[in-house]
Design an enzyme around this catalytic site. Structure first.
Site, PDB file in Angstrom:
ATOM      1  N   MET A 201      47.611  58.496  43.683  1.00 46.77           N
ATOM      2  CA  MET A 201      46.583  57.459  43.558  1.00 46.77           C
ATOM      3  C   MET A 201      47.036  56.511  42.456  1.00 46.77           C
ATOM      4  O   MET A 201      46.817  56.748  41.271  1.00 46.77           O
ATOM      5  CB  MET A 201      45.229  58.099  43.233  1.00 46.77           C
TER       6      MET A 201
ATOM      7  N   GLU B 184      52.291  45.801  56.939  1.00 42.38           N
ATOM      8  CA  GLU B 184      50.901  45.539  56.522  1.00 42.38           C
ATOM      9  C   GLU B 184      50.878  45.080  55.065  1.00 42.38           C
ATOM     10  O   GLU B 184      49.950  44.413  54.633  1.00 42.38           O
ATOM     11  CB  GLU B 184      50.039  46.808  56.651  1.00 42.38           C
TER      12      GLU B 184
ATOM     13  N   ASN C 291      54.860  44.358  64.231  1.00 40.12           N
ATOM     14  CA  ASN C 291      53.946  43.227  64.115  1.00 40.12           C
ATOM     15  C   ASN C 291      54.353  42.243  63.028  1.00 40.12           C
ATOM     16  O   ASN C 291      55.254  42.506  62.233  1.00 40.12           O
ATOM     17  CB  ASN C 291      52.535  43.745  63.812  1.00 40.12           C
TER      18      ASN C 291
ATOM     19  N   THR D 223      59.277  56.180  58.146  1.00 37.74           N
ATOM     20  CA  THR D 223      58.591  57.318  58.764  1.00 37.74           C
ATOM     21  C   THR D 223      59.270  57.736  60.070  1.00 37.74           C
ATOM     22  O   THR D 223      58.993  58.797  60.594  1.00 37.74           O
ATOM     23  CB  THR D 223      57.119  56.969  59.086  1.00 37.74           C
TER      24      THR D 223
ATOM     25  N   ASP E 111      48.366  42.791  64.977  1.00 39.58           N
ATOM     26  CA  ASP E 111      49.113  44.020  64.678  1.00 39.58           C
ATOM     27  C   ASP E 111      49.588  44.686  65.968  1.00 39.58           C
ATOM     28  O   ASP E 111      49.599  45.906  66.094  1.00 39.58           O
ATOM     29  CB  ASP E 111      48.267  44.999  63.840  1.00 39.58           C
TER      30      ASP E 111
ATOM     31  N   ARG F  41      58.670  61.422  61.386  1.00 39.42           N
ATOM     32  CA  ARG F  41      58.721  61.810  62.802  1.00 39.42           C
ATOM     33  C   ARG F  41      59.957  62.592  63.215  1.00 39.42           C
ATOM     34  O   ARG F  41      60.146  62.848  64.396  1.00 39.42           O
ATOM     35  CB  ARG F  41      58.487  60.572  63.676  1.00 39.42           C
TER      36      ARG F  41
ATOM     37  N   HIS G  17      41.142  55.796  52.476  1.00 39.39           N
ATOM     38  CA  HIS G  17      39.938  56.593  52.197  1.00 39.39           C
ATOM     39  C   HIS G  17      38.864  56.427  53.263  1.00 39.39           C
ATOM     40  O   HIS G  17      37.778  56.988  53.134  1.00 39.39           O
ATOM     41  CB  HIS G  17      39.392  56.240  50.812  1.00 39.39           C
TER      42      HIS G  17
HETATM   43 CA    CA Z   1      51.446  47.489  61.838  1.00 47.61          CA
END
Ligand code: CA
Length: 718
Positions: free
Chosen positions: A678, A206, A287, A188, A332, A144, A639
């Protein structure tokens, strides 16, 4: 002959310089690049021609005090230059513009310095983040933006490095690792610099990390302090950081069970805002990890300081106060969304306030002097709470929304009533302009949850949110997913006007003194609206979704508006309801506009997607069911739920590997495409489980093939 100034002409020159808005006399600026210091940043509002810090000024109002482009002439805006990026991954950066040079970041944490008037490249910097790290990024490999200070540009890289670059050359001055890189941390967010200290947070809740914010010496990269937002494992003893005492005094008793196993969360991945009037830092805390409060903390306790705004002393990192919007967070509901500081009149009295509209759907107005909540109001429909009890500051929860016994459809949800997309405040209209959205999510406890280090760890069954393989049902869900630009009066907590967009995930916002509001959209528009009434005054076809926060600046007395174009991030990658699955998403760009600009974008050259490639193998219902849970819980986040890709990451229903058992295994188990990011999933899944995922994606591919055969593809929605 030497030029001589008479007293009168000298006076005239001084007068002209005085009348010119500061920052427009760019020729008078020092030659040194990014020559930003404490005085310039504290007085950034007097240099509206520059955009020297993330939100424009320390108050982060994203208000450009420029009027050359205004509501009477915005229709004459045109492209001046554009700069093509090297990827179709999401672009979220707010560029800085300092003395005619633009510094911006792109996906994969790359930095580019451009002549702000012409787009000519001055330098580029690539931190060469190892592509594996993309797996740890919950929400795309975005960045950002940078911070500037003392001739340097500061970057937080996806792999957790904080890097100082020479603003003139892009050469590395210093680089420090701010996280344990063995854990799934990512950066980020944009760093901020205050009085020679660089502040940086991180993400990863997460997957399972413990959040904190750190301060580093801008000149040397030496760590000065670190504030952990939540307690660690008591068995490990204190952190020997500035947060130790407040975590012991206030937070420790609010956590239960083995909360440290999945890190606990509380990452500071976006808002870090400096209050120069109070000499305070406000951090927005994310979160819990895992999301599910029942599993994270035995369903007990507020879990401080998750989902809170915390005020710190920027000099020492010492705790000052906090406000927690979502005690015992279980959805979240990050509260790290952008924070704006302002002085607004409430009931006739000027109040120094902090304003935030986090994921949980409440617009909070907080007294910056005391930390007391002034008001809170839902800005979108909320099914998890009925308002806030102003005596306690706590939400009046709807008990069923906690999904303790049964699954619950909750709105807003993990995608947020408002996510990272910047909002703006105009002191001229006293309105906040907010990119809001309505995206429900069905929460159900994952009874089989166990923490898998480094993998997706939310303790919620994601599979029940996969789009149905039914055209009418998909269309029905789509119709309830909404996105809007709200003009919100923070003094009265009322909506003043709105623009309804075609779906969620629309762009960040900037307001200007020219009575304008600029915003991009998921559908590829970049528009100027009348700040007073929301009327569309100008619209540009950006060819791809525009999510980032726009900026405005001047060079040589000419006002420009700039924005990063490039679709991506959590919503289009993960939900299966992003747009445009029949085309490969185009690469992003930097777009710059001025009045009378005549440049044109080349025609869109994105390729059609390959056809569906369902395997001929026969799979058992058990394989398909198992594959559904595994895919939706682990793969769908990048995905697409239901394997419905937006065309940003590969659409696996169309993959050549899908019809090839050995090839599929070579990629997912063997890590064949590791260099492209990947990674191998062998440490979490057996070969049989990976084959079950192929079985499920195969079903999705069959459905896609049938829809394509029926000619439904062009209508979207599959
Ligand atoms: Ca989150």
């Amino acid at each position: 002959m030497r030029a001589k100034y008479t007293g009168a002409s000298l006076l005239a020159l001084v007068t002209v310089a005085w009348l010119l808005p500061a920052g427009q006399g760019d020729a008078a600026r020092p030659a040194r690049a990014a020559s930003v210091d404490a005085s310039r940043l504290m007085n950034a509002a007097s240099e509206p021609g520059n955009w020297m810090t993330h939100g424009g000024t320390y108050a982060e109002q994203r208000f450009a005090n420029l009027t050359q482009i205004n509501s009477s002439n915005a229709g004459k805006l045109g492209l001046v230059w554009s700069y093509d990026l090297d990827t179709n991954r999401g672009q979220e950066a707010t560029p800085l513009v300092i003395d005619g040079v633009m510094y911006t970041t792109t996906a994969w944490s790359k930095v580019v310095a451009l002549d702000a008037a012409t787009g000519k490249v001055k330098w580029r910097y690539d931190p060469e983040v190892v592509k594996d790290r993309g797996h740890a990024a919950c929400c795309d490999v975005v960045n950002r933006g940078v911070a500037a200070w003392g001739g340097m540009i500061f970057l937080g890289a996806l792999d957790g490095r904080l890097i100082a670059l020479d603003a003139a050359t892009g050469k590395v001055k210093w680089s420090v690792v701010t996280v344990d890189q063995k854990q799934p941390y990512t950066i980020t967010g944009a760093p901020r610099v205050v009085k020679g200290k660089v502040f940086i947070g991180n993400g990863g809740a997460e997957l399972g990390v413990r959040g904190y914010v750190s301060a580093y010496d801008a000149m040397t990269g030496k760590k000065l302090w670190r504030f952990y937002t939540i307690p660690g494992n008591p068995a490990n003893g204190p952190d020997h950081e500035v947060s130790d005492s407040v975590l012991k005094a206030k937070a420790g008793d609010t956590w239960f069970g083995k909360y440290w196993e999945a890190g606990g969360g509380g990452t500071v991945w976006d808002a870090i805002v400096y209050d120069q009037e109070m000499d305070r830092l406000y951090i927005g805390v994310g979160n819990g990890s895992p999301w599910n409060h029942q599993i994270r903390s035995q369903g007990k306790g507020d879990n401080l300081f998750l989902s809170s705004v915390v005020a710190l002393d920027p000099n020492t990192g010492k705790y000052l106060w906090h406000y927690q919007g979502t005690p015992g967070e279980s959805w979240d509901f990050t509260q790290t969304q952008p924070i704006i500081l302002a002085t607004i009149k409430i009931d006739g009295k000027p109040r120094k306030v902090l304003m935030q509209a986090p994921k949980n759907g409440f617009f909070y107005v907080i007294d910056r002097e005391t930390g007391k909540l002034i008001s809170a109001k839902g800005f979108v429909p909320q099914s998890w709470a009925n308002g806030v009890d102003m005596a306690t500051g706590r939400p009046n929860e709807v008990p069923e929304a906690r999904y303790r016994k049964a699954a619950a459809l909750v709105t807003p949800s993990a995608l947020g009533a408002h996510n990272w997309h910047p909002m703006a405040f105009s002191p001229k209209t006293s309105l906040v302009y907010l990119p809001a959205q309505e995206v429900p999510f069905a929460y159900q406890t994952d009874a089989s949850y166990s923490h898998k280090p480094g993998a997706w760890n939310i303790a919620v069954v994601a599979a029940i949110n996969a789009p149905p393989n039914d055209r009418a049902a998909t269309k029905a869900v789509r119709s309830i997913l909404k996105g809007e630009l709200l003009a919100w009066d923070p003094a009265t907590q009322k909506e003043v006007w709105r623009v309804n967009h075609d779906g969620p995930w629309n762009g960040g916002v900037m307001a200007t003194a020219g009575n304008l509001v600029f915003q991009g959209s998921a559908r590829g528009h970049f528009s100027a609206y009348d700040a007073a009434n929301g009327k569309t005054l100008w619209d540009f076809d950006a060819q791809t979704g525009v999510m980032a926060g726009p900026v405005s600046y001047t060079v040589g007395g000419v006002q420009y508006v700039a924005v990063m174009a490039g679709y991506g991030g959590a919503y289009p990658l993960s939900t299966g309801y992003g747009d445009g699955p029949e085309r490969v998403a185009p690469n992003g760009r930097v777009l710059v506009f001025k009045l009378g600009g005549t440049a044109k974008l080349p025609p869109r050259d994105d390729a059609p997607m390959p056809p569906a490639n369902p395997p001929k193998d026969v799979f058992t219902p058990q394989q398909i069911a198992q594959g559904s849970l595994l895919f939706e819980g682990n793969c769908g986040v990048c995905h697409g739920a239901g394997a419905r890709s937006t065309g940003i990451l590969p659409d696996l229903r169309r993959s050549a590997m899908l019809s090839d058992k050995e090839g599929w295994s070579a990629v997912v188990h063997g890590g064949l495409l590791q260099p492209q990011g990947m990674i191998s999933f062998a440490k979490w899944f057996s070969k049989d489980e990976i084959e079950a995922i192929r079985a499920y994606v195969g079903v999705q591919a069959k459905y896609l093939a049938s829809e394509d055969a029926a000619g439904a593809g062009k209508a979207g929605g599959h």
